[in-house]
Design a protein around this motif. Structure first.
Motif, PDB file in Angstrom:
ATOM      1  N   LEU A 181       0.965   3.998  -3.073  1.00 28.58           N
ATOM      2  CA  LEU A 181       0.613   5.414  -2.879  1.00 28.58           C
ATOM      3  C   LEU A 181       1.787   6.308  -3.230  1.00 28.58           C
ATOM      4  CD1 LEU A 181      -1.198   4.989   0.554  1.00 28.58           C
ATOM      5  CD2 LEU A 181      -2.288   5.722  -1.569  1.00 28.58           C
ATOM      6  N   PHE A 182       2.958   5.900  -2.758  1.00 32.55           N
ATOM      7  CA  PHE A 182       4.170   6.681  -2.982  1.00 32.55           C
ATOM      8  C   PHE A 182       4.429   6.875  -4.474  1.00 32.55           C
ATOM      9  CE2 PHE A 182       8.799   7.232  -3.303  1.00 32.55           C
ATOM     10  CZ  PHE A 182       8.984   8.245  -2.369  1.00 32.55           C
TER      11      PHE A 182
ATOM     12  N   ALA B 229       3.005  11.740 -10.273  1.00 34.51           N
ATOM     13  CA  ALA B 229       2.336  13.018 -10.520  1.00 34.51           C
ATOM     14  C   ALA B 229       3.329  14.176 -10.453  1.00 34.51           C
ATOM     15  CB  ALA B 229       1.213  13.219  -9.502  1.00 34.51           C
ATOM     16  N   ILE B 230       4.226  14.116  -9.478  1.00 32.85           N
ATOM     17  CA  ILE B 230       5.171  15.228  -9.315  1.00 32.85           C
ATOM     18  C   ILE B 230       6.202  15.233 -10.446  1.00 32.85           C
ATOM     19  CG2 ILE B 230       7.031  16.086  -7.835  1.00 32.85           C
ATOM     20  CD1 ILE B 230       5.242  15.389  -5.457  1.00 32.85           C
TER      21      ILE B 230
ATOM     22  N   ILE C  17       2.236   6.732  -6.982  1.00 32.29           N
ATOM     23  CA  ILE C  17       1.260   7.648  -7.582  1.00 32.29           C
ATOM     24  C   ILE C  17       1.742   9.082  -7.352  1.00 32.29           C
ATOM     25  CG2 ILE C  17      -1.111   8.533  -7.459  1.00 32.29           C
ATOM     26  CD1 ILE C  17      -2.031   5.748  -6.646  1.00 32.29           C
ATOM     27  N   GLY C  18       2.216   9.325  -6.131  1.00 29.19           N
ATOM     28  CA  GLY C  18       2.690  10.669  -5.778  1.00 29.19           C
ATOM     29  C   GLY C  18       3.894  11.094  -6.595  1.00 29.19           C
ATOM     30  N   THR C  19       4.910  10.235  -6.622  1.00 32.22           N
ATOM     31  CA  THR C  19       6.122  10.607  -7.371  1.00 32.22           C
ATOM     32  C   THR C  19       5.807  10.727  -8.856  1.00 32.22           C
ATOM     33  OG1 THR C  19       6.714   8.279  -7.391  1.00 32.22           O
ATOM     34  CG2 THR C  19       7.827   9.648  -5.770  1.00 32.22           C
TER      35      THR C  19
ATOM     36  N   LEU D 162       0.836  -1.201   0.000  1.00 31.44           N
ATOM     37  CA  LEU D 162       0.000   0.000   0.000  1.00 31.44           C
ATOM     38  C   LEU D 162       0.873   1.254   0.000  1.00 31.44           C
ATOM     39  CD1 LEU D 162      -2.832   1.301   0.247  1.00 31.44           C
ATOM     40  CD2 LEU D 162      -2.487   1.309   2.714  1.00 31.44           C
ATOM     41  N   GLY D 163       1.899   1.242   0.868  1.00 31.94           N
ATOM     42  CA  GLY D 163       2.779   2.410   0.983  1.00 31.94           C
ATOM     43  C   GLY D 163       3.463   2.722  -0.343  1.00 31.94           C
ATOM     44  N   LEU D 164       4.032   1.701  -0.966  1.00 32.00           N
ATOM     45  CA  LEU D 164       4.736   1.934  -2.232  1.00 32.00           C
ATOM     46  C   LEU D 164       3.764   2.342  -3.341  1.00 32.00           C
ATOM     47  CD1 LEU D 164       7.466  -0.853  -2.311  1.00 32.00           C
ATOM     48  CD2 LEU D 164       7.816   1.623  -2.278  1.00 32.00           C
TER      49      LEU D 164
ATOM     50  N   ALA E  72       4.579  16.753 -13.346  1.00 30.91           N
ATOM     51  CA  ALA E  72       4.506  18.212 -13.226  1.00 30.91           C
ATOM     52  C   ALA E  72       5.864  18.856 -13.486  1.00 30.91           C
ATOM     53  CB  ALA E  72       3.999  18.586 -11.834  1.00 30.91           C
ATOM     54  N   LYS E  73       6.905  18.218 -12.983  1.00 31.97           N
ATOM     55  CA  LYS E  73       8.228  18.851 -13.071  1.00 31.97           C
ATOM     56  C   LYS E  73       8.831  18.750 -14.464  1.00 31.97           C
ATOM     57  CE  LYS E  73      10.084  19.140  -8.535  1.00 31.97           C
ATOM     58  NZ  LYS E  73      11.082  19.936  -8.169  1.00 31.97           N
TER      59      LYS E  73
END
Lengths: 555, 347
Positions: free
Chosen positions: B101-102, B108-109, B104-106, B97-99, B112-113
């Motif tokens: 979610l992590f 998206a960022i 998805i976050g990285t 679960l942690g990875l 964006a970057k």
């Protein structure tokens, strides 16, 4: 896909969005608001993410907390445990503790959610605290953001209370000990304390009413207020626009950054998932609050080295450090040993924290709006006051672990307590003086850098034998930051009388204010004048003759 | 939204290189430097693949999460270096679960970057205060309303209304009355009585005086505690009546709270700290000091239970004891002073 085809498909998408937006706008007139929302520019800085971590931790807490309520049974009715954690099988305990064990060992993923919930709570209060420090040290609380600072102070207070309520719910031996202390403190309140304690606990400690009552406070009352205040907090940030740090193109009347849509939505949304992901990873790998090891609560047992969660540490430390002063007057007891550390000190600290923006504005007489953040060194007195308060807090926090320290370093507990008692009064003033000096030193260094550039380390021997070191002007970005220092004039001390010798009724107050203003600003290093800057530029240009410059450049 | 052309020398809010508000020098926003992905289609494609890979990995991890939930029993344990022995199911769920979610976050960022515009945009701030005319209008409206209602004029209405509103909190307070009982003398008494046996805290065995060696320590409760059901306040009574028994060489006893309250060197003291009520557990045999683990209050049991250090202000109450005909320890009555933390009416 050909160009025309792509155009056509884009049009379809646009028109679909248009139809949906039109439907909503016909009913809510939302176009103007949506336009401003999506186009909103937010400035970029790593420290602006601290508040985000707090917000995301709160959302994680709501999600994981809701999950836990599906199984948790907040009841103090005694049951015999019959779950799958063998060491406690057959032990008498409350239903609250039994159901917390059930979540941990019999509900798949329950342990993970409990751990996520607890870790997120620790991160939440930590993020709120560090966010508060960022706002304080950069002066972001100044006009027009004082009210949001006040809300923030309220949020911190509630976050601490909510955390304490949360870890008190499982009714394990550790949490019960915390509640016993809280009850003892309630009982010490003059005049009404005994009644307060009796009413809150439904009688004597521990009774059978308290956990269900605490439960509704923890899952409804405080989170409801938190949610409301957080919403107002964010609306105000949005409405007043975010502050920004000084830099090229940044002024008091603009905001430079990226638009909410799409860049910030992606970055902030992504960051939410990162915070959630990291919390889950830590929750999966590092055990926090292993209630199954503590056993059920009973008022006649305790474990040595009991420690509260980190954000309660300073309160516990204050209780540990206060000497045993108790008065008995006319057959009534006043327990200063509890009132001072548990009510008076936190009361003063939170009040000072909440009203600080008004105190500073009064001292400085500053009524302007501020949207460019201060560099902490450029407000040395504020920075020093902040570090002073922080050192006071930290010593109390350390005192909360005085027994652990005594055991770990093999010291006498008496020595540790006396050292910390003295440190509590000696260190903060020292921290103030030291911080202010460091800030002023940094200011001088900044001015030095502007006027003389930085030392390149390149030493050159000139044809006539002289050695010089080449200084280069600082980078464009750094120059923009260094130039942003505002020189604030100290208020003039007005005489108490006007030219006709009539006493100004406000003269005394004005005098105090002017004196404090002087204390706040006097030592500041003045920003370089235009002439000095021009001379510095001149100097850089003619540091070396054209001949030498070419010689260096060719190396 | 007023946005300015990039590259113009003075940003919004500055003139001639000076901030219009603060007067400090302002340098212009430097021209934008394009990123690799802005100019190199290969780099852009690579960034796209990286983002997609992160999202795809997240999909795989969420499936793995579900598999772990179903397949790994809740009871199996795994030993991980540094971390120790933990539930396999728990660790697998946390990691997947942690990875997931992590990532998805990285993803998206990273998106964006690398791929979203990184040109800084300037927006104007507007003064937050309204115009003087608007403010005056609000005051006028307020005054008009006040005049229309006659709030200032009708003194009787105003005063009775304020009176009613002032009393409105009464029901709120009154309604809380049944939250708990009145204190009465609850905090002054415990269930100790004359001739009540002292029994051990955990197994409820009567205690024979001759079984306690010098230097020995026993946690005890009154035997009549067993008669009280949990729902009738067993824990409340336990929280007041718990005692600690120590035996020392009678020659070492410097003083007691009453004449001969010990039995042949066996002393009984309340176990509940007089500071905030933690049960005291740390006894140093050699010095006869009793230390509270909560806030380190220290009591000298050889000398009347007096406070010798820490935040507690009052001595530890002593319980007078003796033995029955068979040599079992019994109380000679209740404590002579309230046990536990202070309270206003204690005196």
């Amino acid at each position: 896909m050909s160009d025309t085809q792509q155009k056509a498909s884009e049009n379809v998408v646009v028109s679909k969005v248009g139809v949906a937006a039109g439907y909503v706008d016909d009913r809510l007139a939302s176009a103007n608001f949506t336009k401003r929302l999506l186009d909103k520019v937010f400035p970029d800085h790593w420290s602006f993410m601290l508040g985000e971590i707090a917000l995301y931790s709160f959302i994680i807490l709501l999600l994981s907390g809701t999950y836990l309520t599906l199984w948790f049974n907040p009841s103090m009715t005694e049951v015999i445990y019959n779950g799958s954690y063998l060491p406690l099988k057959g032990v008498k305990m409350s239903e609250a503790y039994s159901s917390a064990l059930n979540i941990s060992f019999d509900v798949r993923g329950g342990m993970l959610m409990r751990q996520i919930h607890h870790w997120a709570a620790l991160f939440f209060v930590a993020a709120v605290t560090v966010h508060l420090l960022r706002v304080f040290f950069t002066g972001a609380f100044r006009k027009p953001r004082e009210l949001n600072w006040l809300i923030g102070t309220g949020l911190l207070t509630l976050a601490i209370l909510e955390g304490f309520a949360g870890y008190s719910l499982p009714d394990d031996l550790l949490s019960g000990t915390g509640l016993r202390i809280a009850q003892g403190i309630m009982q010490a309140i003059p005049v009404v304390g005994t009644y307060v304690a009796m009413f809150v606990f439904g009688g004597e400690f521990p009774g059978t009413d308290f956990i269900p009552r605490l439960y509704s406070v923890h899952i409804l009352l405080i989170p409801g207020i938190l949610l409301g205040l957080i919403t107002v907090h964010l609306i105000m940030v949005f409405y007043q626009k975010h502050t920004q740090f000084a830099g090229p193109g940044r002024t008091e009347s603009n905001v430079v950054g990226y638009r909410l849509y799409p860049v910030y939505m992606a970055k902030a949304g992504g960051f939410f998932f990162i915070v959630f992901g990291v919390t889950s990873l830590i929750a999966g790998l590092v055990t926090i609050n292993p209630i199954w090891l503590y056993g059920p609560y009973t008022p006649s047992q305790i474990t040595a080295g009991s420690q509260p969660d980190w954000y309660i540490g300073w309160l516990d430390g204050a209780v540990r450090l206060t000497p045993n002063i108790e008065w008995n007057i006319l057959s009534h007891t006043i327990s200063w040993n509890l009132l001072i550390p548990a009510l008076i000190i936190p009361g003063i600290m939170f009040t000072l924290l909440g009203v600080y923006p008004w105190i500073e504005a009064w001292i400085t007489g500053d009524k302007r709006e501020h949207h460019i953040l201060d560099r902490p060194r450029n407000a040395p007195t504020r920075t020093a006051l902040g570090v002073m308060a922080l050192s006071f807090y930290l010593i109390l926090w350390i005192a909360g672990g005085n027994d652990i320290m005594a055991t770990a370093f093999n010291l006498s507990i008496n020595t540790v307590i006396w050292t910390l008692r003295i440190a509590l009064f000696a260190v903060p003033p020292l921290a103030f003086v030291l911080t202010k000096r460091i800030c002023l030193g940094l200011q001088r260094r900044d001015k030095e850098k502007l006027l003389h550039g930085y030392e390149t380390g390149r030493v050159l021997r000139l044809p006539h034998g002289e050695f010089i070191e080449i200084h280069e002007p600082v980078s464009f970005e750094e120059r923009a930051v260094l130039l942003s220092k505002v020189d604030v004039p100290v208020m003039e001390i007005t005489s108490g009388e006007d030219e006709h010798g009539v006493r100004n009724p406000k003269g005394r107050k004005a005098k105090i204010q002017a004196k404090l203003s002087g204390w706040f600003y006097t030592d500041n290093v003045s920003a370089p004048s235009e002439q000095e800057l021009a001379e510095a530029d001149e100097h850089f240009a003619h540091q070396l003759g054209a001949h030498e410059r070419t010689a260096i450049d060719s190396h | 939204m007023n946005e300015i052309e990039l590259g113009s020398t003075d940003p919004v809010g500055a003139r001639d290189g000076k901030d219009l508000v603060s007067g400090v020098p302002v340098l212009p926003l430097p021209a934008h430097t394009p990123r690799r992905a802005d100019i190199d289609p290969v780099a852009a494609k690579r960034a796209e693949r990286q983002v997609a890979l992160m999202f795809a990995s997240s999909i795989a991890l969420l499936i793995a999460f579900t598999v772990a939930y179903i397949k790994v029993p809740n009871t199996s344990l795994v030993s991980i270096p540094v971390i120790g022995t933990v539930g396999t199911n728990h660790v697998l769920l946390g990691l997947t679960l942690g990875l997931a979610l992590f990532l998805i976050g990285t993803g998206a960022i990273h998106w964006a970057k690398k791929l979203m515009p990184d040109v800084e945009v300037t927006q104007e701030r507007h003064s937050l205060s309204s115009s003087a005319a608007e403010r005056a209008e609000v005051v006028e409206i307020f005054n008009r309303g006040a005049a229309e209602s006659g709030f200032g004029e009708h003194k009787l209405i105003r005063r009775t209304l304020l009176g009613a509103l002032a009393l409105l909190p009464i029901p709120l307070v009154v309604l809380l009355r049944d939250l708990g009982p009145m204190p009465n003398t609850r905090l002054r008494n415990t269930i100790w009585k004359k001739d009540v046996h002292l029994v051990t805290d955990a197994t409820y065995q009567k205690i024979k005086a001759s079984d306690i060696p010098i230097g020995g320590l026993i946690n005890a409760v009154p035997e009549n505690l067993l008669e009280i059901e949990e729902s009738e306040g067993n824990l409340n009574q336990r929280g007041k009546a718990s005692i600690i028994l120590v035996r020392m060489d009678p020659a070492e006893i410097l003083g007691q709270q009453g004449e001969n309250w010990d039995y042949e060197g066996i002393l009984a003291f309340s176990k509940i700290c007089t500071h905030v009520g933690c049960p005291i557990s740390l006894y140093q045999q050699r010095t006869h000091h009793l230390l509270c683990p909560c806030h380190q209050s220290t009591f000298d049991l050889a000398n009347k239970g007096n406070v010798i250090f820490g935040p507690a202000a009052r001595r530890m109450p002593q319980l007078a004891i003796t033995v029955d005909a068979e040599g079992y320890l019994v109380a000679r009555g209740d404590f002579k002073e309230p046990v536990g933390p202070s309270f206003w009416e204690r005196g």
